[in-house]
Design a protein around this motif. Sequence first.
Motif, PDB file in Angstrom:
ATOM      1  N   TYR A  79       0.839  -1.188   0.000  1.00 31.35           N
ATOM      2  CA  TYR A  79       0.000   0.000   0.000  1.00 31.35           C
ATOM      3  C   TYR A  79       0.883   1.250   0.000  1.00 31.35           C
ATOM      4  CZ  TYR A  79      -3.149  -3.571   1.837  1.00 31.35           C
ATOM      5  OH  TYR A  79      -3.870  -4.716   2.016  1.00 31.35           O
ATOM      6  N   LEU A  80       0.340   2.312  -0.548  1.00 29.73           N
ATOM      7  CA  LEU A  80       1.017   3.600  -0.477  1.00 29.73           C
ATOM      8  C   LEU A  80      -0.013   4.645  -0.060  1.00 29.73           C
ATOM      9  CD1 LEU A  80       3.772   5.016  -0.970  1.00 29.73           C
ATOM     10  CD2 LEU A  80       2.859   5.707  -3.207  1.00 29.73           C
ATOM     11  N   GLN A  81       0.100   5.110   1.165  1.00 25.59           N
ATOM     12  CA  GLN A  81      -0.758   6.178   1.656  1.00 25.59           C
ATOM     13  C   GLN A  81      -0.098   7.500   1.323  1.00 25.59           C
ATOM     14  OE1 GLN A  81      -3.871   6.054   3.271  1.00 25.59           O
ATOM     15  NE2 GLN A  81      -3.786   8.257   2.868  1.00 25.59           N
ATOM     16  N   MET A  82      -0.780   8.300   0.525  1.00 23.55           N
ATOM     17  CA  MET A  82      -0.220   9.567   0.072  1.00 23.55           C
ATOM     18  C   MET A  82      -1.025  10.713   0.668  1.00 23.55           C
ATOM     19  SD  MET A  82       0.510   8.656  -3.941  1.00 23.55           S
ATOM     20  CE  MET A  82      -1.220   8.468  -4.335  1.00 23.55           C
ATOM     21  N   SER A  83      -0.359  11.600   1.360  1.00 25.53           N
ATOM     22  CA  SER A  83      -1.018  12.741   1.993  1.00 25.53           C
ATOM     23  C   SER A  83      -0.329  14.021   1.557  1.00 25.53           C
ATOM     24  CB  SER A  83      -0.953  12.597   3.521  1.00 25.53           C
ATOM     25  OG  SER A  83      -1.548  11.399   3.945  1.00 25.53           O
ATOM     26  N   SER A  84      -0.994  15.136   1.827  1.00 26.28           N
ATOM     27  CA  SER A  84      -0.447  16.452   1.457  1.00 26.28           C
ATOM     28  C   SER A  84       0.028  16.455   0.011  1.00 26.28           C
ATOM     29  CB  SER A  84       0.698  16.833   2.407  1.00 26.28           C
ATOM     30  OG  SER A  84       0.268  16.856   3.752  1.00 26.28           O
ATOM     31  N   LEU A  85      -0.800  15.944  -0.854  1.00 25.32           N
ATOM     32  CA  LEU A  85      -0.406  15.795  -2.254  1.00 25.32           C
ATOM     33  C   LEU A  85      -0.202  17.143  -2.924  1.00 25.32           C
ATOM     34  CD1 LEU A  85      -2.647  12.763  -3.099  1.00 25.32           C
ATOM     35  CD2 LEU A  85      -0.193  12.869  -3.527  1.00 25.32           C
ATOM     36  N   LYS A  86       0.765  17.163  -3.826  1.00 24.13           N
ATOM     37  CA  LYS A  86       1.131  18.370  -4.548  1.00 24.13           C
ATOM     38  C   LYS A  86       0.956  18.133  -6.049  1.00 24.13           C
ATOM     39  CE  LYS A  86       4.830  19.207  -1.173  1.00 24.13           C
ATOM     40  NZ  LYS A  86       6.293  19.415  -1.013  1.00 24.13           N
ATOM     41  N   PRO A  87       0.779  19.184  -6.819  1.00 24.18           N
ATOM     42  CA  PRO A  87       0.659  18.994  -8.272  1.00 24.18           C
ATOM     43  C   PRO A  87       1.845  18.231  -8.869  1.00 24.18           C
ATOM     44  CG  PRO A  87      -0.038  21.201  -7.691  1.00 24.18           C
ATOM     45  CD  PRO A  87       0.508  20.583  -6.434  1.00 24.18           C
TER      46      PRO A  87
END
Length: 116
Positions: A79-87
């Motif tokens: 799994y890859l939990q991605m937060s505070s995503l940016k363009p």
Amino acid sequence: QVQLVESGGGLVQPGGSLRLSCAASGISVGIYTMGWYRQAPGKERELVARIATGGRGNYADSVRGRFTISSDNAKKTVYLQMSSLKPEDTAVYYCNARTTIGNNYWGQGTQVTVSS
């Protein structure tokens, strides 16, 4: 037949979160590492995060502190939990599995788009 099936990509606003999943099947030997790579248009594929069986994750500098990789060894799933995503996180994300005998397998890729 070996398959890595990814899910969880999509469109998200800057600052948002997404969780990617990748389930491996058909691998009859031990898995050494599973991980995620990404490729943005016009750029080379790059490592995002990787985790060894029973080990800790390691991360690209650009995502450390924002992304978390985890795995379920029994399910051969990462799994890859991605937060505070940016363009600049916009890319096709590819799952990767490396076996203990040197095989290297890839998923078909899932698109992640970070845009308002």
